[in-house]
Design an enzyme around this catalytic site. Structure first.
Site, PDB file in Angstrom:
ATOM      1  N   HIS A 482       0.840  -1.204   0.000  1.00  0.00           N
ATOM      2  CA  HIS A 482       0.000   0.000   0.000  1.00  0.00           C
ATOM      3  C   HIS A 482       0.875   1.254   0.000  1.00  0.00           C
ATOM      4  O   HIS A 482       0.697   2.162  -0.827  1.00  0.00           O
ATOM      5  CB  HIS A 482      -0.922  -0.020   1.214  1.00  0.00           C
ATOM      6  CG  HIS A 482      -1.766   1.204   1.373  1.00  0.00           C
ATOM      7  ND1 HIS A 482      -3.101   1.241   1.059  1.00  0.00           N
ATOM      8  CD2 HIS A 482      -1.468   2.461   1.817  1.00  0.00           C
ATOM      9  CE1 HIS A 482      -3.583   2.450   1.289  1.00  0.00           C
ATOM     10  NE2 HIS A 482      -2.607   3.209   1.762  1.00  0.00           N
ATOM     11  N   GLU A 483       1.804   1.324   0.945  1.00  0.00           N
ATOM     12  CA  GLU A 483       2.636   2.528   1.058  1.00  0.00           C
ATOM     13  C   GLU A 483       3.581   2.663  -0.135  1.00  0.00           C
ATOM     14  O   GLU A 483       3.856   3.769  -0.600  1.00  0.00           O
ATOM     15  CB  GLU A 483       3.423   2.514   2.374  1.00  0.00           C
ATOM     16  CG  GLU A 483       2.559   2.580   3.627  1.00  0.00           C
ATOM     17  CD  GLU A 483       1.661   3.813   3.696  1.00  0.00           C
ATOM     18  OE1 GLU A 483       1.959   4.824   3.027  1.00  0.00           O
ATOM     19  OE2 GLU A 483       0.648   3.767   4.414  1.00  0.00           O
ATOM     20  N   HIS A 486       1.828   4.443  -2.838  1.00  0.00           N
ATOM     21  CA  HIS A 486       1.906   5.908  -2.758  1.00  0.00           C
ATOM     22  C   HIS A 486       3.231   6.394  -3.334  1.00  0.00           C
ATOM     23  O   HIS A 486       3.288   7.415  -4.029  1.00  0.00           O
ATOM     24  CB  HIS A 486       1.791   6.368  -1.301  1.00  0.00           C
ATOM     25  CG  HIS A 486       0.417   6.285  -0.721  1.00  0.00           C
ATOM     26  ND1 HIS A 486      -0.686   6.825  -1.338  1.00  0.00           N
ATOM     27  CD2 HIS A 486      -0.034   5.736   0.438  1.00  0.00           C
ATOM     28  CE1 HIS A 486      -1.762   6.617  -0.582  1.00  0.00           C
ATOM     29  NE2 HIS A 486      -1.388   5.951   0.484  1.00  0.00           N
ATOM     30  N   HIS A 489       3.109   6.318  -7.085  1.00  0.00           N
ATOM     31  CA  HIS A 489       2.294   7.456  -7.531  1.00  0.00           C
ATOM     32  C   HIS A 489       3.159   8.720  -7.541  1.00  0.00           C
ATOM     33  O   HIS A 489       3.125   9.517  -8.491  1.00  0.00           O
ATOM     34  CB  HIS A 489       1.095   7.609  -6.591  1.00  0.00           C
ATOM     35  CG  HIS A 489       0.014   8.504  -7.097  1.00  0.00           C
ATOM     36  ND1 HIS A 489      -1.182   8.688  -6.437  1.00  0.00           N
ATOM     37  CD2 HIS A 489      -0.069   9.293  -8.184  1.00  0.00           C
ATOM     38  CE1 HIS A 489      -1.938   9.527  -7.121  1.00  0.00           C
ATOM     39  NE2 HIS A 489      -1.289   9.917  -8.173  1.00  0.00           N
ATOM     40  N   GLU A 511      -6.146   7.839  -1.439  1.00  0.00           N
ATOM     41  CA  GLU A 511      -5.889   6.459  -1.014  1.00  0.00           C
ATOM     42  C   GLU A 511      -6.267   5.434  -2.078  1.00  0.00           C
ATOM     43  O   GLU A 511      -5.839   4.276  -2.015  1.00  0.00           O
ATOM     44  CB  GLU A 511      -6.651   6.154   0.277  1.00  0.00           C
ATOM     45  CG  GLU A 511      -6.215   6.964   1.481  1.00  0.00           C
ATOM     46  CD  GLU A 511      -4.769   6.725   1.880  1.00  0.00           C
ATOM     47  OE1 GLU A 511      -4.253   5.620   1.624  1.00  0.00           O
ATOM     48  OE2 GLU A 511      -4.145   7.647   2.435  1.00  0.00           O
ATOM     49  N   TYR A 653     -10.776   7.161   3.548  1.00  0.00           N
ATOM     50  CA  TYR A 653     -10.250   5.795   3.533  1.00  0.00           C
ATOM     51  C   TYR A 653     -11.325   4.802   3.093  1.00  0.00           C
ATOM     52  O   TYR A 653     -11.021   3.768   2.490  1.00  0.00           O
ATOM     53  CB  TYR A 653      -9.721   5.411   4.918  1.00  0.00           C
ATOM     54  CG  TYR A 653      -8.296   5.836   5.150  1.00  0.00           C
ATOM     55  CD1 TYR A 653      -7.241   5.120   4.610  1.00  0.00           C
ATOM     56  CD2 TYR A 653      -7.990   6.960   5.917  1.00  0.00           C
ATOM     57  CE1 TYR A 653      -5.920   5.502   4.818  1.00  0.00           C
ATOM     58  CE2 TYR A 653      -6.682   7.351   6.132  1.00  0.00           C
ATOM     59  CZ  TYR A 653      -5.652   6.616   5.583  1.00  0.00           C
ATOM     60  OH  TYR A 653      -4.348   7.009   5.786  1.00  0.00           O
TER      61      TYR A 653
END
Length: 718
Positions: A482-483, A486, A489, A511, A653
């Site tokens: 998930h992180e 980011h 991105h 998110e 979220y």
């Protein structure tokens, strides 16, 4: 070996040579440079000659060049091992925020920006968006108020809110509390965790010190058999930063006052106005509807877990201790036990297949294949060659840090993309959660060349030991992916202006890209690709594994199909209870930011509200049923999101999952590694950053308006 073309990036990486003596001075220099530019614009441009090129563009270029230093100057407070450096970085953050408030409230600048806006020049779409947002920012920062007492009060509030935010997060970062337990009290906690705990002496002789850092906290709540231990750990964790209690209350009051000064009914109305949801009513309806849909499923899941608790206590001869309650500190323990008993899923066994470093490398390979990227680790011997100072140690802030140069692959043209940093283990004073930090944005320089971004992944996974590497539980695999999403991105974004780079998108969409990627961690083929049993990494690890697995055959290198099947079957186990927990956070956030009157908020006991809503929404019992009242813990004082930018925004979220599920099930579910679709996603969504309306990016990718069907179907609520 990296291809020769990837050996020498066209742009040097940032350096991390700030000291307690230089950080504030460098910050003051950047501020003075920006202030001088603003004054020059005011002195040289009259309203009748105001244009985008004369007014907004010079400030945009200055914002971009300043960010190359300022992002790092304030980053030190989250990662530096030296307290004096962290303190200086915190001071730098305050100075930058104060100057930002001052700049955003300069009426002379606003008049020029407004004059440029009224000129209605023909601009490219991103420049037009920048002009509109710049003008709106002045209005939202108090310049719609008449000069005088109200505007002065608004400025005072903004400055105080900045101070609160910085101090609140600093208190969380610097938190170093803990508890002493005997080995008996920690029965069930994995040896891998116990072996890392500090051993006591003196009055704590024979005890172990448990901190509230994630690698200590979560395994204890998951595995400690003693409910008294779990209760104490949970309650003390909720009280670890009680100095933040008055700061939280002051912040929500000041936000409400500021919103009402601007003519809004409350802070939520002010904050959500420019998000995808547009109004608090839309958010409240979404959250309320979801709560109703989940209530029955949550009650059913709790009932099953409560029965498991009763059976577990009976099997251990402790049936007299069962009081009919299922407590919040029971939940991680019995959820884990349920997976083991009903799904034959031993999370410790699963973790053996996900050593941190090999899992990270495998994740990078997924992004290479899916998005057309190439990651090249810059090892110690190569760092000096690309360091601007000639010293390799200057391009990292701590010896634990890894750095990668990132490139387009051959099919995408082999152009340079940027730098990725990882800082994955806890240490004193470090940011305590998992997050992605932009170190420098990408943008187009005034001469037309491109500035490439740098981004940092900051996490807190357990440290490797002599006998084992750091091993990730499956939920940690999901967190890492998930992180990292980011970070990707942040890297692949290509915008004209730094303001819109990467994850600089509206809060209720930011998110979605990372949430979509979580699905890869539940896909059998990708779980297989991510895995490698730690015993196959080295002879030393194999010998260590054999010490604890007498008579067993060495496990296969890749995670077996039956273990994958068992894991995938658990994806939706206790989904309702998990989502109700997220609803608690989101509805508390809305409650404190959407009062009917300011007086009502003044009378609100945030601690009582936080704990009461948790009990009402999550289905889990708390200390209230033991007669401890509603002030037994102050969870809102540990809730960094609500002070660090997610105020009246935590709902994002959940609402962004509507978009993430729609994208995944519409495009990737049948073939998650479809490189053609992956590259289309990269260019249509990730590359755009905030340079255009996020709904346009989403609709361009989907080919239609988004639908909530996949979201509710995933939750079993269709």
């Amino acid at each position: 070996m990296a291809p020769t073309a990837f050996k020498k990036p066209p742009q040097a990486p940032p350096v991390f040579v700030g000291t307690a003596a230089t950080i504030v001075k460098d910050t003051e220099r950047l501020i003075e440079r920006s202030r001088t530019l603003q004054d020059q614009i005011i002195a040289s441009v009259g309203q009748e000659h105001a244009s985008f090129e004369m007014v907004v563009l010079p400030m945009a270029h200055n914002e971009a060049s300043s960010s190359l230093e300022s992002h790092i100057l304030v980053f030190y407070q989250a990662v530096s091992a030296e307290k004096t450096v962290r303190d200086a970085s915190t001071e730098a953050d305050k100075l930058i925020d104060d100057f930002s408030i001052e700049s955003n409230m300069r009426e002379d600048l606003y008049k020029l920006v407004d004059a440029a806006f009224q000129k209605k020049e023909r601009l490219d779409l991103e420049s037009q968006r920048l002009l509109e947002k710049e003008r709106k920012d002045y209005i939202r920062n108090g310049l719609s108020l008449p000069a005088g007492l109200k505007r002065d009060r608004f400025k005072e509030i903004k400055k105080r809110l900045s101070q609160i935010s910085i101090q609140f997060q600093k208190n969380l970062n610097e938190e170093n509390g803990g508890l002493w337990f005997t080995s008996d009290e920690l029965e069930g906690v994995p040896e891998d965790v116990l072996s890392t705990l500090t051993k006591g002496d003196g009055i704590n002789e024979g005890k172990l010190r448990l901190t509230f850092k994630y690698p200590d906290l979560f395994p204890t709540l998951k595995y400690a058999k003693n409910p008294i231990t779990r209760q104490k750990v949970f309650i003390d964790n909720e009280n670890k930063s009680n100095q933040n209690v008055p700061l939280f209350k002051e912040a929500v009051l000041l936000r409400d006052e500021a919103a009402r000064l601007l003519g809004y009914p409350n802070h939520a109305a002010f904050k959500i106005e420019d998000k995808m949801a547009k109004t608090p009513a839309t958010v409240d309806e979404f959250l309320g509807d979801l709560r109703k849909r989940l209530a029955e499923g949550g009650a059913r899941e709790k009932e099953i877990l409560q029965e498991l608790k009763e059976k577990d206590l009976k099997s251990r001869g402790k049936e007299e201790s069962f009081d009919g309650h299922y407590f919040v500190w029971d939940h991680r323990y019995y959820s884990r036990l349920q997976l083991e008993k009903d799904y034959q899923l031993d999370q410790q066994k699963v973790a053996e297949y996900f050593p941190l470093q090999t899992t990270l490398n495998a994740m990078l390979r997924i992004f290479e294949e899916l998005l057309g990227l190439a990651f090249v680790e810059i090892t110690t011997e190569d760092r000096s060659a690309i360091s601007p100072s000639g010293k390799g140690e200057d391009i990292v802030w701590h010896p634990d840090v890894q750095v990668f140069s990132v490139w387009d692959d051959e099919g995408e043209g082999q152009a340079f993309v940027g730098y990725l940093y990882t800082d994955l283990h806890p240490r004193d004073g470090k940011y305590g959660h998992a997050a992605n930090f932009n170190l420098s944005p990408g943008f187009i320089n005034p001469n037309g060349s491109r500035r490439y971004p740098a981004t940092a992944l900051v996490c807190n996974f357990s440290k490797p030991s002599l006998k084992k590497p750091s091993l990730l539980k499956h939920d940690e695999v999901v967190t890492l992916f998930h992180e990292l999403g980011h970070g990707i991105h942040d890297l692949v974004s290509k915008t004209k202006y730094a303001r819109f780079h990467g994850t600089s998108v509206v809060q209720d969409f930011v998110e979605a890209p990372s949430q979509m990627l979580e699905n890869w961690c539940w896909t059998p083929s990708q779980l297989k690709a991510l895995s490698q049993h730690y015993s196959t990494l080295s002879p030393e690890y194999l010998a260590s594994w054999k010490e604890h697995a007498t008579g067993q055959s060495q496990p296969p290198e890749k995670i077996p199909d039956d273990l994958i099947d068992n894991l995938v079957k658990t994806k939706h186990v206790n989904d309702a209870l998990f989502t109700l927990r997220q609803l608690h956070f989101g509805m508390f956030d809305m409650a404190v930011h959407e009062p009917k009157t300011h007086e009502e908020l003044e009378k609100t006991d945030c601690t009582e509200l936080y704990n009461r809503l948790r009990t009402e929404i999550t289905c889990l019992d708390g200390p209230e049923v033991l007669g401890m009242g509603t002030d037994w813990g102050h969870g809102q004082a540990t809730f960094g999101h609500l002070i660090g930018g997610y105020d009246a925004g935590y709902y994002g979220y959940l609402s962004s999952q509507v978009y993430s599920m729609d994208m995944f099930h519409s495009v990737f579910a049948k073939d998650p590694m479809n490189g053609k679709e992956g590259r289309r996603y990269r260019h249509a969504v990730l590359e755009k950053g905030g340079s255009q309306d996020e709904m346009k990016s989403l609709e361009d990718f989907l080919g239609r308006k988004p639908s909530s069907d996949a979201f509710y179907r995933e939750l079993g609520l269709a």
